[in-house]
Design an enzyme around this catalytic site. Structure first.
Site, PDB file in Angstrom:
ATOM      1  N   PHE A 106      64.178  49.584  10.632  1.00 10.50           N
ATOM      2  CA  PHE A 106      64.838  50.969  10.659  1.00 10.50           C
ATOM      3  C   PHE A 106      65.913  51.015  11.711  1.00 10.50           C
ATOM      4  CE2 PHE A 106      63.489  53.833  13.866  1.00 10.50           C
ATOM      5  CZ  PHE A 106      62.382  52.990  14.493  1.00 10.50           C
ATOM      6  N   LYS A 107      65.912  50.240  13.019  1.00  4.98           N
ATOM      7  CA  LYS A 107      66.741  50.708  13.980  1.00  4.98           C
ATOM      8  C   LYS A 107      68.279  50.538  13.623  1.00  4.98           C
ATOM      9  CE  LYS A 107      63.549  50.589  17.603  1.00  4.98           C
ATOM     10  NZ  LYS A 107      62.230  50.038  16.886  1.00  4.98           N
ATOM     11  N   ASP A 108      68.294  49.657  12.561  1.00  8.25           N
ATOM     12  CA  ASP A 108      69.814  49.423  11.886  1.00  8.25           C
ATOM     13  C   ASP A 108      70.531  51.080  11.761  1.00  8.25           C
ATOM     14  OD1 ASP A 108      70.143  46.761  11.902  1.00  8.25           O
ATOM     15  OD2 ASP A 108      68.966  46.716  10.081  1.00  8.25           O
ATOM     16  N   ALA A 111      71.495  52.358  15.470  1.00 13.15           N
ATOM     17  CA  ALA A 111      72.166  51.542  16.195  1.00 13.15           C
ATOM     18  C   ALA A 111      73.722  51.250  15.433  1.00 13.15           C
ATOM     19  CB  ALA A 111      71.760  50.010  16.029  1.00 13.15           C
TER      20      ALA A 111
END
Ligand SMILES: *Cc1c(COP(=O)(O)O)cnc(C)c1O
Length: 431
Positions: A106-108, A111
């Site tokens: 999910f950090k995409d 970021a």
């Protein structure tokens, strides 16, 4: 929009300044002074909107004075090249899959939005920006990927040697180009401390234009609120109370959910699902925030002993424990329970969950046991099960297919610089 520092409400900056600085000069984290409500019409018609539509509508509401519509649209279009499908487990339990981005976690979301936003704000400057990130695994690869080949920006990643999975390490160390991976001989907490110290170091401040891309940066946090709205829009029926179970470490994802709620998303409860790193659950029980050394678990992206977004949440509730407890429930689970849950989710629903999602499932079950009722419940599945192939296969008894992008990454050669766990080691690289 104005943001204040959690260390001093009178220390206020613009969105642009908050994004470029990452952390306030007084060491505090930036929190919006106020958040606008989405219009009723937005929620009434939400089911016709896709993720990009929602991202544009929500970000425009907040940022219309900071970023022109046309530029904002471009940012959204470049950042969100993938989506977040809601998959039903049964009548009232759903999984929101947040792993369809390039690094399969999910950090995409955060970021990539941050990378696009920073490159928009820095486009007329001559000094390069250096993005400094401490990662326990998935942050770093998402950030590195988001900024990879973005001009005018270098990325320096710190990760704890031997404490991230093989796949995570490959994702961190194989990009090259403007991305430098530092393998720190220490823990994730050491990496986080070194980054904090670097931001407070006078010499570094005067020579290098440093910024952070952890969940510390508001522009990483804010875009994560979009998929809470999008999850809601995909529900079959929206007339039952909505609950989100959020596998949590630094509490950034949870904070993003709280932002969505402040903007009007009707959420009854957030569940902060924790592994054995139980500092936040203890806080809700005792009212005392007591950071600890992190312990290693199989859901290692949540191995955080001093969750950095705690003071954001604290200040969003004006430090009122009771009103926090009305909105947030939290529970911690062991690795053994997590392993069993992976098996249970597969056997009961035919769904393959990764260890983080499995902790989310456990916490939801616990909540439903304590507060039975009819809900629309949504578990955030934060990583692709293939990133934890061995554990998932062992406990589900079935095989996990590896996406092709990951196969390619595993074949590349690792490039990292080994450093000791102190500021001087980091400084010698940055200078
Ligand atoms: C980072 C991460 C988490 C924890 O999210 P926070 O915002 O730090 O609470 C959970 N799951 C995965 C897979 C992650 O990468």
């Amino acid at each position: 929009m104005k943001l204040y520092s959690t260390n001093n409400k009178n220390n206020q900056v613009s969105f642009k300044e908050a994004v470029i600085k990452g952390i306030a000069d007084d060491g505090g984290l930036y929190v919006p002074v106020s958040l606008p409500q989405m219009q009723e019409a937005f929620f009434e018609r939400i089911e016709i909107l896709d993720l990009q539509d929602i991202a544009f509508a929500v970000s425009r509401r907040v940022l219309k004075e900071e970023i022109p519509d046309y530029e904002l649209f471009k940012i959204i279009r470049s950042a969100f090249t993938f989506t977040a499908p809601l998959k039903p487990l049964d009548n009232d339990k759903n999984i929101l899959e947040l792993f369809h981005g390039p690094t399969l976690a999910f950090k995409d979301f955060g970021a990539r939005f941050l990378a696009e936003t920073l490159s928009f704000f820095n486009q007329d400057e001559d000094q390069k920006l250096v993005i400094l990130v401490a990662t326990s695994g998935d942050t770093g690869s998402a950030v590195a990927n988001g900024f990879y080949n973005v001009s005018g920006i270098d990325v320096v990643l710190l990760y704890p040697s031997g404490k991230v999975s093989k796949i995570q390490e490959q994702q961190l160390t194989t990009l090259g180009g403007n991305v430098t991976a530092l393998e720190v001989l220490g823990s994730f907490d050491d990496c986080q401390r070194m980054v904090k110290e670097a931001f407070n170091d006078k010499e570094l401040k005067s020579k290098v234009k440093l910024t952070s891309a952890n969940s510390i940066n508001f522009a990483r946090l804010f875009p994560q609120s979009f998929y809470y709205h999008y999850a809601y829009s995909q529900l079959e029926r929206r007339d039952m109370p909505v609950i989100f179970s959020v596998p949590s470490g630094n509490l950034g994802n949870l904070t993003a959910g709280l932002i969505a709620r402040k903007m009007g998303l009707p959420v009854k409860k957030f569940i902060a699902a924790l592994n054995s790193n139980d500092v936040f659950a203890n806080y809700l029980k005792s009212g005392t925030f007591q950071p600890k050394t992190s312990v290693r678990t199989i859901s290692n992206a949540m191995d955080v002993g001093n969750p950095s977004n705690f003071y954001r949440i604290y200040s969003m509730f004006d430090g009122n424990l009771n009103s926090m407890k009305e909105v947030i429930f939290s529970q911690s689970f062991s690795d053994n329970q997590t392993r069993q849950a992976i098996g249970e989710i597969y056997n009961k629903y035919g769904y393959l969950a990764d260890p983080h999602g499995a902790v989310g499932y456990l916490a939801l079950k616990e909540y439903l046991k304590e507060y039975p009722g009819y809900y629309n419940s949504i578990i955030l599945e934060t990583a692709h099960p293939a990133k934890f192939k061995d554990i998932v296969e062992e406990n589900s008894g079935t095989s996990v297919e590896i996406p092709e992008s990951l196969v390619k990454c595993l074949e590349k050669k690792k490039k990292s610089i080994v450093v000791s766990n102190n500021l001087d080691a980091l400084k010698s690289i940055l200078l």
